[in-house]
Design an enzyme around this catalytic site. Structure first.
Site, short mmCIF file in Angstrom:
data_model
loop_
_atom_site.label_atom_id
_atom_site.label_comp_id
_atom_site.label_asym_id
_atom_site.label_seq_id
_atom_site.Cartn_x
_atom_site.Cartn_y
_atom_site.Cartn_z
N ASP A 248 26.02 -34.62 3.25
CA ASP A 248 25.38 -33.38 3.70
C ASP A 248 23.92 -33.36 3.24
O ASP A 248 23.66 -33.29 2.03
CB ASP A 248 26.14 -32.19 3.12
CG ASP A 248 25.88 -30.89 3.86
OD1 ASP A 248 24.98 -30.86 4.71
OD2 ASP A 248 26.59 -29.91 3.59
N ASP A 249 22.99 -33.43 4.19
CA ASP A 249 21.55 -33.44 3.89
C ASP A 249 21.14 -34.69 3.10
O ASP A 249 20.22 -34.64 2.28
CB ASP A 249 21.13 -32.19 3.12
CG ASP A 249 21.21 -30.91 3.94
OD1 ASP A 249 21.63 -30.99 5.11
OD2 ASP A 249 20.87 -29.85 3.40
N CYS B 295 22.85 -28.82 10.12
CA CYS B 295 24.27 -29.08 9.88
C CYS B 295 25.18 -28.83 11.08
O CYS B 295 25.80 -29.75 11.61
CB CYS B 295 24.76 -28.22 8.72
SG CYS B 295 23.85 -28.44 7.18
N LYS C 208 33.71 -29.64 4.53
CA LYS C 208 32.88 -28.64 5.21
C LYS C 208 33.15 -28.62 6.71
O LYS C 208 32.99 -29.63 7.39
CB LYS C 208 31.41 -28.95 4.91
CG LYS C 208 30.41 -28.03 5.60
CD LYS C 208 29.00 -28.37 5.14
CE LYS C 208 27.94 -27.63 5.93
NZ LYS C 208 26.57 -27.89 5.41
N HIS D 208 31.89 -25.69 9.07
CA HIS D 208 30.61 -25.16 9.55
C HIS D 208 30.50 -25.14 11.08
O HIS D 208 29.42 -25.38 11.63
CB HIS D 208 29.44 -25.92 8.94
CG HIS D 208 28.18 -25.12 8.91
ND1 HIS D 208 26.95 -25.65 8.56
CD2 HIS D 208 27.94 -23.80 9.19
CE1 HIS D 208 26.02 -24.71 8.63
NE2 HIS D 208 26.60 -23.57 9.01
N HIS E 275 23.96 -31.37 -0.64
CA HIS E 275 23.39 -30.09 -0.20
C HIS E 275 23.20 -29.15 -1.40
O HIS E 275 23.97 -29.17 -2.36
CB HIS E 275 24.37 -29.46 0.79
CG HIS E 275 23.83 -28.33 1.61
ND1 HIS E 275 23.56 -27.09 1.08
CD2 HIS E 275 23.54 -28.24 2.93
CE1 HIS E 275 23.12 -26.29 2.04
NE2 HIS E 275 23.09 -26.97 3.18
N LYS F 29 14.83 -32.53 7.07
CA LYS F 29 15.83 -31.69 7.73
C LYS F 29 15.14 -30.56 8.50
O LYS F 29 14.17 -29.98 8.03
CB LYS F 29 16.78 -31.12 6.68
CG LYS F 29 17.76 -30.08 7.19
CD LYS F 29 18.57 -29.53 6.04
CE LYS F 29 19.50 -28.41 6.50
NZ LYS F 29 20.31 -27.86 5.39
#
Length: 476
Positions: free
Chosen positions: A64-65, A104, A158, A160, A247, A335
């Protein structure tokens, strides 16, 4: 295979030459750890013909990220990621792979549907921040199509892509779900962006049961995923393992004091506490990424112990480019931007039964391609009413088939647009200026060639606009 015209495409997946061709015969035997360690040095991708295997299990892991160069195998000078580096040596490391969007939830929409995020209302949120949008349960997904083809399906981590009661993994094709619904959560307390407890087993919060699991979240996800891959499975399986690491908030395992301060702020009504704008550091980020690497290593060790390693396709990538403390050099942007640093992501693929190790590919690919690829490898048929926007790479990976030289990779976010065709990238940022970059010569997107290639710029802009016309408009 022959190389494409460099004005249309970066070199095709690859043609092994010289020592590389000889090394292609080495490969990986039965997917063993010993053979992986002995994998040859990286060489251009070359498909292995005539090798047969059953339909693969699929372990699809998202960080994530995580920035493009945050792995040591992608050039990080200070972060050590031996497990992910080893995964790449065991299969194929992609240098020009992209996420489906710059944040995301749109990227997750593009993975789960195999389509541009702008095809669906929920995909227009960049990212989803409230309960008004989500992935409609009626829309076919990677999981629902694989389940229809005889796969067991699970999502750990996650989601999302919308909130209860209307949206959930179990409403969209996953048999099992354990994880969080929102875009971020505090790693110990599991409090989400709205201050709610956001750890669920299926569609029921663990906080509604007899206990809450208040251990560090990455530990919990690693434990759950290791248990899943270690089971005795009666069917081939898909596991989407979606870590929240690295993240924000910038909380590493053992940072209970920092966690307690963020929780205090959340409970006091600070809606920005999880953003942790006043915390974190390069060293803390390094700690989190290296923890992610160890966690992936633990899951892969459980897979190896289960005896399923050879027949499991393992995929690792990030959901978008890196954030504040990420290392993206030499790319520009982060991002949320359609510059390379916002959408180019580290990407690794391993399938010992069918793909030799030690390979590197510079073919431009993006998230919807992987959906199409996995469906074909699993023998699942896409729904004709929801045509895919990705191109299956299965024929290329397994039989060396050419990928269309002039195909376009398309992105759209509010205020920005981008399209890549071969080496060339058309980009319009928030300044409103059309720019053109040759990424083979200028990964950093600093040498704008628009004035020297006006016809190409016009062609790519018109191609972007044709695709855009088929998408839903952003709400006013």
């Amino acid at each position: 295979m022959t190389s494409h015209d460099p004005k249309l495409s970066r070199r095709a997946f690859g043609t092994a030459v010289g020592a590389g061709a000889a090394a292609a015969a080495v490969g990986i035997s039965a997917g063993s750890a010993e053979a992986a360690e002995a994998a040859p040095a990286e060489r251009p991708f070359q498909a292995v013909a005539g090798r047969h295997a059953r339909r693969p299990n699929i372990l699809f892991i998202l960080g994530d990220d995580l920035g493009w160069a945050d792995l040591s195998s992608y050039g990080s000078p200070h972060i050590k990621t031996p497990n992910l580096d080893r995964l790449g040596r065991q299969g194929v490391r992609f240098t020009d792979a992209y996420s489906g969007s710059a944040t995301c939830s749109p990227t997750r929409f593009s993975l789960y549907t195999g389509r541009f995020p702008g095809r669906t209302k929920g995909g227009l949120a960049e990212p989803i921040a409230d309960k008004s949008a989500g992935l409609e349960p009626t829309h076919p997904t990677l999981a629902s199509l694989l389940r229809d083809a005889g796969y067991a399906t699970a999502l750990i981590g996650k989601w999302h892509c919308g909130y209860l009661p209307d949206y959930s993994p179990t409403k969209s094709g996953w048999d099992e779900f354990f994880g969080n619904f929102g875009g971020a959560l505090e790693y110990y307390s599991k409090l989400g962006l709205g201050g709610e407890y956001d750890l669920y087993e299926g569609d029921v919060r663990e906080g509604d049961a007899e206990y809450k699991d208040l251990r560090y979240y990455t530990r919990i996800l690693t434990e759950r995923a290791s248990e899943y891959v270690g089971r005795e499975h009666e069917k081939p399986w898909l596991l989407n393992l979606n870590f929240t690491t690295p993240h924000w908030p910038w909380i590493a395992d053992g940072d209970e004091e920092a966690s307690a301060e963020i929780v205090r702020r959340i409970k006091a009504g600070d809606g920005r506490a999880l953003w942790h704008a006043d915390g974190g550091s390069v060293e803390k980020y390094k700690e989190m990424v290296e923890d992610l690497d160890r966690s992936v290593g633990q899951v892969l060790a459980a897979l190896r112990k289960s005896g399923q390693e050879r027949d499991t396709l393992v995929f690792f990538a990030s959901d978008n480019g890196g954030e504040r403390f990420s290392y993206n050099w030499p790319l520009s942007g982060n991002k949320a931007s359609l510059q390379e640093g916002g959408i180019r992501v580290p990407t690794l693929l391993r399938w010992p039964a069918r793909i030799d190790g030690g390979q590197v590919s510079d073919l431009p690919v993006f998230t919807p391609d992987w959906t199409a690829t996995l469906l074909e490898l699993a023998g699942a048929r896409p729904n004709a009413a929801y045509p895919l926007d990705g191109t299956s790479l299965a024929g290329h990976l397994l039989r060396g088939e050419e990928i269309e030289a002039g195909r376009d990779l398309f992105w759209r976010v509010r205020g920005e647009r981008a399209l890549r065709r071969g080496d060339w990238k058309y980009y319009r940022g928030k300044s409103g200026k059309d720019q053109l970059f040759n990424l083979a010569e200028d990964q950093r997107e600093q040498a704008d060639r628009a004035a020297f290639e006006p016809e190409l710029l016009k062609e790519l802009r018109e191609a972007w606009e044709r695709t855009d016309k088929g998408l839903l408009p952003y709400p006013a």
